[in-house]
Design an enzyme around this catalytic site. Structure first.
Site, PDB file in Angstrom:
ATOM      1  CB  CYS A 267      -0.922  -0.019   1.205  1.00 17.04           C
ATOM      2  SG  CYS A 267      -2.035  -1.429   1.267  1.00 17.04           S
ATOM      3  CB  ALA A 268       3.566   1.848  -2.389  1.00 16.67           C
ATOM      4  CB  ALA A 269       0.166   6.069  -2.839  1.00 16.42           C
ATOM      5  N   PRO A 270       1.946   7.656  -0.592  1.00 17.45           N
ATOM      6  CG  PRO A 270       2.495   9.755   0.316  1.00 17.45           C
ATOM      7  CD  PRO A 270       1.796   8.471   0.654  1.00 17.45           C
ATOM      8  N   GLY A 271       4.604   7.115  -1.160  1.00 17.88           N
ATOM      9  CA  GLY A 271       5.956   6.659  -1.465  1.00 17.88           C
ATOM     10  C   GLY A 271       7.030   7.010  -0.465  1.00 17.88           C
ATOM     11  N   GLY A 272       6.665   7.512   0.701  1.00 15.19           N
ATOM     12  CA  GLY A 272       7.678   7.840   1.695  1.00 15.19           C
ATOM     13  C   GLY A 272       8.467   6.621   2.131  1.00 15.19           C
ATOM     14  CE  LYS A 273       5.027   3.878   6.643  1.00 14.02           C
ATOM     15  NZ  LYS A 273       4.152   4.958   6.097  1.00 14.02           N
ATOM     16  CG  ASP A 336       1.926   2.290   6.112  1.00 15.48           C
ATOM     17  OD1 ASP A 336       1.856   2.087   7.337  1.00 15.48           O
ATOM     18  OD2 ASP A 336       1.715   3.412   5.606  1.00 15.48           O
ATOM     19  CB  CYS A 389      -0.250   5.864  11.026  1.00 14.50           C
ATOM     20  SG  CYS A 389      -1.613   6.054   9.862  1.00 14.50           S
TER      21      CYS A 389
END
Length: 460
Positions: A267-273, A336, A389
């Site tokens: 669940c990647a967006a917006p790509g911080g991790k 995430d 989170c």
């Protein structure tokens, strides 16, 4: 106003009012409505800051302000027109919480706004209510700590359901401290792009631009900006840092993918991790960034491009149903998971009012489904890092317990790299056990859950 302003003139207070009305009547998110407003009118720096403070503060403390208003009015709040209600909220927030601002100016501008957004009767109402408060402010008080439910739901301004939820699970003091944490300005968390610059060198560059950044608590790339945050966007495009929460920065360290490995970010967006994992991998290997929404995948690609990262590919898909080509693909997988977001209530002032108790159960179900699906995408011996989170056990440790009961080919794995970044022995022990819950009132960062699972090499 500055010389570059191109739109019609507007005061900071009216700009804040327009945003508040957009949030209420247009169901807009406060941060997006505020960004649009500031772009339209191009206020000077002082008015820009004041507008932001008024919008976020009024939204955050609206329950407390409404309680005071209800003691000043001779009619129910629901009888007020929406614009007049927000003018009173906005003005009373300033009188109660921003004592540095001149009271006469607050009342005067409230009256001027009432003339524009109301009529003669409401002008008198606004003027009378605010002047009545100034006369009575030493005799009107908010609930104190002796009634924890009223103190949290009114004085600290949180939904009553959340007060009930927290007080039945935590001590009263823990609950107070948690709620107080999100009522304070937390600053802006940055993650240094160590592929381009060292953290100390970035601090120096930020300082030259008038931005004061101190080192974060845990992650070695982390910086915290308390002053000068409005000047960040021009520097952001240079690709030397990304905005990312301090707890969020620990997820990549928990998974600790090695250079050259294959990784899925589910669940990647917006790509911080995603970009942080690429950073730890020295931009060597392969990362598949998955998200359900195509427009959000563009955010990942934009962030990766700006940071100079080349190993990330994107896929628009439901993480519960990836094509068979991705089964047994990854050495490492980060999930995430979608969650209730109760650990990041400070990010958006309106977030607390958009959430419901039912969100916890609904998100727990979805995140569990994603976790079960993720098990198929991992090679034998590979790792899943499950993060949220939020602070609810239903979405966090209960999901892990359910998963381990169903998938006995998985077990908790020690997060050795993460443990080395933590400051006290209790946290280190939790990380080494494979599961840790960060709480703002304890660790001083956003609420965040991290768990590491390893798939057996051979399962009988």
């Amino acid at each position: 106003m500055n010389a570059q302003q191109t739109g019609p003139k507007i005061t900071a207070r009216e700009a804040a009012l327009v945003v508040l009305l957009e949030v209420e009547q247009g169901y807009a998110y406060a941060n997006l409505a505020l960004k649009k407003m500031l772009a339209r009118y191009n206020l000077n720096e002082a008015d820009n800051r004041l507008t932001c403070e008024l919008v976020y503060g009024t939204l955050r403390m609206q329950a407390a302000v409404d309680y005071l208003l209800s003691n000043l009015l001779n009619r129910p709040l629901k009888k007020l027109s929406i614009p007049i209600h927000h003018i009173l909220r906005l003005s009373l927030y300033q009188l109660v919480y921003l004592e540095r601002l001149p009271q006469a100016a607050i009342v005067h501008q409230a009256v001027e706004l009432a003339k524009k957004y109301g009529h003669t009767g409401t002008v008198s109402l606004v003027n009378g209510v605010l002047r009545s408060f100034l006369r009575q402010k030493n005799t009107i008080s908010l609930p104190d700590e002796s009634d924890p439910y009223a103190y949290i739901s009114i004085t600290l301004s949180y939904p009553f359901w959340l007060a009930e939820y927290l007080l039945t699970r935590w001590s009263t003091q823990d609950t107070f401290d948690f709620c107080r944490f999100f009522n304070q300005y937390q600053g802006i968390d940055l993650r240094t792009n160590t592929l381009a610059i060292l953290r100390n060198d970035l601090q120096i560059e930020l300082s030259k631009a008038g931005i004061i950044a101190q080192t974060g608590i845990y992650a070695p790339e982390s910086l915290l900006v308390q002053e000068g945050g409005n000047y960040l966007p021009p520097l952001l495009v240079q690709g030397k840092f990304i905005i990312q929460g301090q707890a969020s920065q620990l997820a990549a360290y928990a998974l600790n993918p090695k250079p050259g490995s294959k990784v899925i970010d589910l669940c990647a967006a917006p790509g911080g991790k995603t970009t942080h994992m690429a950073q730890l991998m020295d931009n060597k290997g392969e990362i598949l960034a998955v998200d359900l929404h195509i427009h959000r995948l563009k955010l990942i690609e934009e962030n990766a491009g700006r940071l100079g990262i080349t190993i990330i590919g994107v896929l628009a898909a439901d993480g519960r149903e990836l094509p068979s080509k991705w089964h047994n693909f990854a050495d490492y997988l980060l999930l995430d998971a979608p969650c209730s977001g109760l650990g990041v209530l400070g990010r958006r002032a309106d977030a607390r009012w958009r959430k419901q108790l039912s969100d916890i159960k609904e998100m727990a179900i979805l995140s569990y489904q994603l976790l079960l699906a993720a098990a198929a995408y991992i090679k034998p011996g590979g790792y899943i890092c499950y993060t949220t989170c939020t602070i609810s056990e239903e979405e966090n440790c209960h999901n892990i317990q359910r998963f381990l009961a169903k998938r006995q080919d998985f077990s908790l794995a020690p997060m050795t790299k993460l443990a080395g970044l933590l400051l006290n022995e209790k946290d280190k022990k939790a990380a080494l056990s494979g599961s840790i819950q960060f709480l703002p009132q304890h660790q001083g960062i956003e609420g965040f859950y991290i768990c590491l699972l390893q798939k057996a090499h051979i399962y009988h």
